[in-house]
Design a protein around this motif. Structure first.
Motif, PDB file in Angstrom:
ATOM      1  N   VAL A  26       2.325  -5.241   9.084  1.00 14.30           N
ATOM      2  CA  VAL A  26       0.918  -4.905   8.815  1.00 14.30           C
ATOM      3  C   VAL A  26       0.309  -5.991   7.937  1.00 14.30           C
ATOM      4  O   VAL A  26       0.303  -5.882   6.697  1.00 14.30           O
ATOM      5  N   PRO A  27      -0.197  -7.061   8.537  1.00 13.91           N
ATOM      6  CA  PRO A  27      -0.730  -8.175   7.737  1.00 13.91           C
ATOM      7  C   PRO A  27      -1.944  -7.799   6.909  1.00 13.91           C
ATOM      8  O   PRO A  27      -2.266  -8.504   5.942  1.00 13.91           O
ATOM      9  N   GLN A  28      -2.625  -6.711   7.283  1.00 15.44           N
ATOM     10  CA  GLN A  28      -3.811  -6.284   6.528  1.00 15.44           C
ATOM     11  C   GLN A  28      -3.446  -5.495   5.280  1.00 15.44           C
ATOM     12  O   GLN A  28      -4.326  -4.978   4.588  1.00 15.44           O
ATOM     13  N   ALA A  29      -2.156  -5.345   4.994  1.00 17.69           N
ATOM     14  CA  ALA A  29      -1.734  -4.481   3.893  1.00 17.69           C
ATOM     15  C   ALA A  29      -0.732  -5.181   2.990  1.00 17.69           C
ATOM     16  O   ALA A  29      -0.020  -6.100   3.401  1.00 17.69           O
ATOM     17  N   ARG A  30      -0.692  -4.713   1.737  1.00 22.69           N
ATOM     18  CA  ARG A  30       0.339  -5.117   0.790  1.00 22.69           C
ATOM     19  C   ARG A  30       0.928  -3.859   0.162  1.00 22.69           C
ATOM     20  O   ARG A  30       0.181  -2.967  -0.262  1.00 22.69           O
ATOM     21  N   LEU A  31       2.225  -3.760   0.123  1.00 23.56           N
ATOM     22  CA  LEU A  31       2.877  -2.635  -0.540  1.00 23.56           C
ATOM     23  C   LEU A  31       3.014  -2.958  -2.019  1.00 23.56           C
ATOM     24  O   LEU A  31       3.741  -3.885  -2.402  1.00 23.56           O
ATOM     25  N   CYS A  32       2.306  -2.195  -2.839  1.00 23.56           N
ATOM     26  CA  CYS A  32       2.216  -2.530  -4.262  1.00 23.56           C
ATOM     27  C   CYS A  32       2.900  -1.529  -5.185  1.00 23.56           C
ATOM     28  O   CYS A  32       3.278  -1.887  -6.308  1.00 23.56           O
ATOM     29  N   ALA A  33       3.024  -0.271  -4.744  1.00 30.54           N
ATOM     30  CA  ALA A  33       3.527   0.746  -5.663  1.00 30.54           C
ATOM     31  C   ALA A  33       4.183   1.886  -4.906  1.00 30.54           C
ATOM     32  O   ALA A  33       3.987   2.043  -3.695  1.00 30.54           O
ATOM     33  N   ALA A  34       4.951   2.678  -5.651  1.00 36.21           N
ATOM     34  CA  ALA A  34       5.578   3.876  -5.091  1.00 36.21           C
ATOM     35  C   ALA A  34       5.763   4.892  -6.209  1.00 36.21           C
ATOM     36  O   ALA A  34       5.955   4.521  -7.376  1.00 36.21           O
ATOM     37  N   ALA A  35       5.708   6.160  -5.846  1.00 36.27           N
ATOM     38  CA  ALA A  35       5.910   7.238  -6.811  1.00 36.27           C
ATOM     39  C   ALA A  35       7.190   7.977  -6.460  1.00 36.27           C
ATOM     40  O   ALA A  35       7.300   8.569  -5.387  1.00 36.27           O
ATOM     41  N   THR A  36       8.160   7.931  -7.359  1.00 41.48           N
ATOM     42  CA  THR A  36       9.408   8.661  -7.183  1.00 41.48           C
ATOM     43  C   THR A  36      10.098   8.805  -8.537  1.00 41.48           C
ATOM     44  O   THR A  36      10.033   7.891  -9.370  1.00 41.48           O
ATOM     45  N   ARG A  37      10.742   9.939  -8.745  1.00 44.36           N
ATOM     46  CA  ARG A  37      11.542  10.134  -9.952  1.00 44.36           C
ATOM     47  C   ARG A  37      13.002   9.746  -9.726  1.00 44.36           C
ATOM     48  O   ARG A  37      13.795   9.745 -10.659  1.00 44.36           O
ATOM     49  N   SER A  38      13.338   9.430  -8.488  1.00 45.01           N
ATOM     50  CA  SER A  38      14.717   9.112  -8.148  1.00 45.01           C
ATOM     51  C   SER A  38      14.996   7.625  -8.380  1.00 45.01           C
ATOM     52  O   SER A  38      14.443   6.757  -7.705  1.00 45.01           O
ATOM     53  N   PHE A 311      -5.172   2.219  10.611  1.00 45.36           N
ATOM     54  CA  PHE A 311      -5.684   2.853   9.392  1.00 45.36           C
ATOM     55  C   PHE A 311      -6.237   1.788   8.438  1.00 45.36           C
ATOM     56  O   PHE A 311      -7.339   1.947   7.885  1.00 45.36           O
ATOM     57  N   ALA A 312      -5.492   0.707   8.265  1.00 47.28           N
ATOM     58  CA  ALA A 312      -5.969  -0.376   7.399  1.00 47.28           C
ATOM     59  C   ALA A 312      -7.248  -1.002   7.959  1.00 47.28           C
ATOM     60  O   ALA A 312      -8.198  -1.282   7.208  1.00 47.28           O
ATOM     61  N   ASP A 313      -7.293  -1.230   9.256  1.00 41.77           N
ATOM     62  CA  ASP A 313      -8.490  -1.789   9.881  1.00 41.77           C
ATOM     63  C   ASP A 313      -9.685  -0.853   9.715  1.00 41.77           C
ATOM     64  O   ASP A 313     -10.830  -1.306   9.539  1.00 41.77           O
TER      65      ASP A 313
END
Length: 384
Positions: A26-38, A311-313
């Motif tokens: 997905v070139p239109q996106a960057r994965l920057c964060a995640a929410a997890t307690r594990s 979705f990103a588009d």
């Protein structure tokens, strides 16, 4: 905005797959964060190529409020979907939600209203809609070139799961935490395709086997009958207990038949509409001549990547999504109606009493026993 900054809620097996898709496809996106307690899940995420700098937050709310993301992909236990999506909307965050969008139609109507009020993009991960054969089935049915639907039949019994799958998470296969079985966990894709291509029925009668093939309290075997507004009928069969199982989608229309099975889409056309032949043929036992053609599209199946890219588009340019999140209500209405029909031993008219279904579900959830998870290494190649 050049690229959409994505966050993940939940870093279990499904979102680890989505993380790889975001980074690689997905070139239109960057994965920057995640929410997890594990810590274990966070470590697994950081080990993936291109994911070593992803910020980890303990809660979705903390991630939403951080300013680190523009959109979130939620793949948490079903009971958390609505709450986590609504919190994102309140923070001005766009939401792409794994199926199902919720557990009850009552809560999903609320979710849809919150999405409307937020002005944010809302998508649902109905990735099977990107399958070229199903897209062609929908195009042909919608075009009207084969006339009205007479009957539909969708059999999806190749969702086999061993007991270890259900034991792998404390939330799996319980009324309390999962909210259902095959109808809510595996078959939402199929229920969505059924209504996306054929339209919604007006009444449902179903028989749901609870723990028929596994040591679980929810349904793992379903046979349902439906009727459409034009009088056409349909059947839906789903199971996680059959081998080798069947995956067959058949639509009978006035001008022929569409059939998808074993990777092939075939179109059978009659020489004249069946209704016309029935009225005019003078010699008793005849039937209209037919021509059958393999019309399987020669096109790629982009799956999850196709949904996320669209979705990103949509956020960037306003172009259509693969599936607007509000459409998740339809497949959930079907699955809720099937359970309600089985619980009450009645035919259910659509739309049904949302509050009644919610009450009956919570009565069952209150009796759900606590489970202890037995983690296993999931083979995601066997997932849709």
């Amino acid at each position: 905005m050049e690229a959409i900054r994505f966050g993940l809620v939940g870093v279990g097996s499904m979102n680890l797959t989505h993380a790889q898709t975001l980074v690689q496809s997905v070139p239109q996106a960057r994965l920057c964060a995640a929410a997890t307690r594990s810590k274990a899940h966070a470590a697994q995420l950081h080990e993936l190529p291109g994911c070593d700098t992803v910020r980890i937050f303990e809660t979705p709310q903390a991630m939403y409020e951080s300013g680190a993301i523009d959109a979130v992909l939620i793949a948490s236990p079903h009971r958390l979907h609505v709450q986590q999506a609504v919190e994102a909307f309140h923070a001005g965050i766009h939401v792409l939600l794994e199926k199902p969008t919720g557990v009850t139609t009552q809560e999903v109507r609320f979710l849809n209203a919150e999405a409307d009020a937020s002005g944010c993009a809302f998508g649902v991960m109905f990735n099977v809609r990107t399958h070229p054969a199903y897209q062609e089935m929908r195009r042909i049915v919608a075009s009207g070139e084969l006339g009205e639907i007479r009957r539909t039949s969708l059999v999806v019994t190749d969702w086999f799961r061993a007991q270890s799958y259900f034991d792998s998470g404390a939330w799996r296969a319980t009324w309390k935490n999962d909210g259902g079985g095959v109808l809510l966990n595996q078959a939402p894709h199929n229920l969505d395709l059924w209504q996306w291509i054929c339209g919604m029925p007006v009444r449902v009668r179903a028989f749901c086997g609870l723990g028929r093939w596994h040591n679980i309290e929810v349904e793992d075997d379903v046979t349902a009958y439906v009727q459409y507004a034009n009088g056409a009928t349909g059947t839906f069969i789903a199971s996680t207990g059959e081998v080798p199982g069947t995956n067959r989608f058949e639509i009978a229309l006035d001008g022929g038949q569409l059939l998808y099975e074993h990777g092939h889409l075939t179109l059978t056309r009659t020489e004249m509409p069946i209704s016309q032949f029935t009225r005019t043929y003078p010699s008793g036992y005849g039937k209209p001549a037919v021509v059958t053609t393999d019309i399987t599209p020669d096109a790629p199946y982009p799956m999850h990547a196709g949904v996320i890219r669209a979705f990103a588009d949509h956020i960037l340019t306003g172009s259509p999504m693969v599936a607007d999140g509000r459409e998740g209500l339809n497949s959930l209405m079907l699955s809720n109606a099937m359970l309600l029909s089985s619980w009450t031993d009645k035919t259910i008219e659509l739309p049904f009493d949302d509050a009644l279904f919610s009450r009956l579900l919570e009565e069952r959830a209150a009796k759900s026993p606590d489970k202890v998870a037995k983690p296993v290494q999931m083979d995601l190649s066997r997932s849709f």
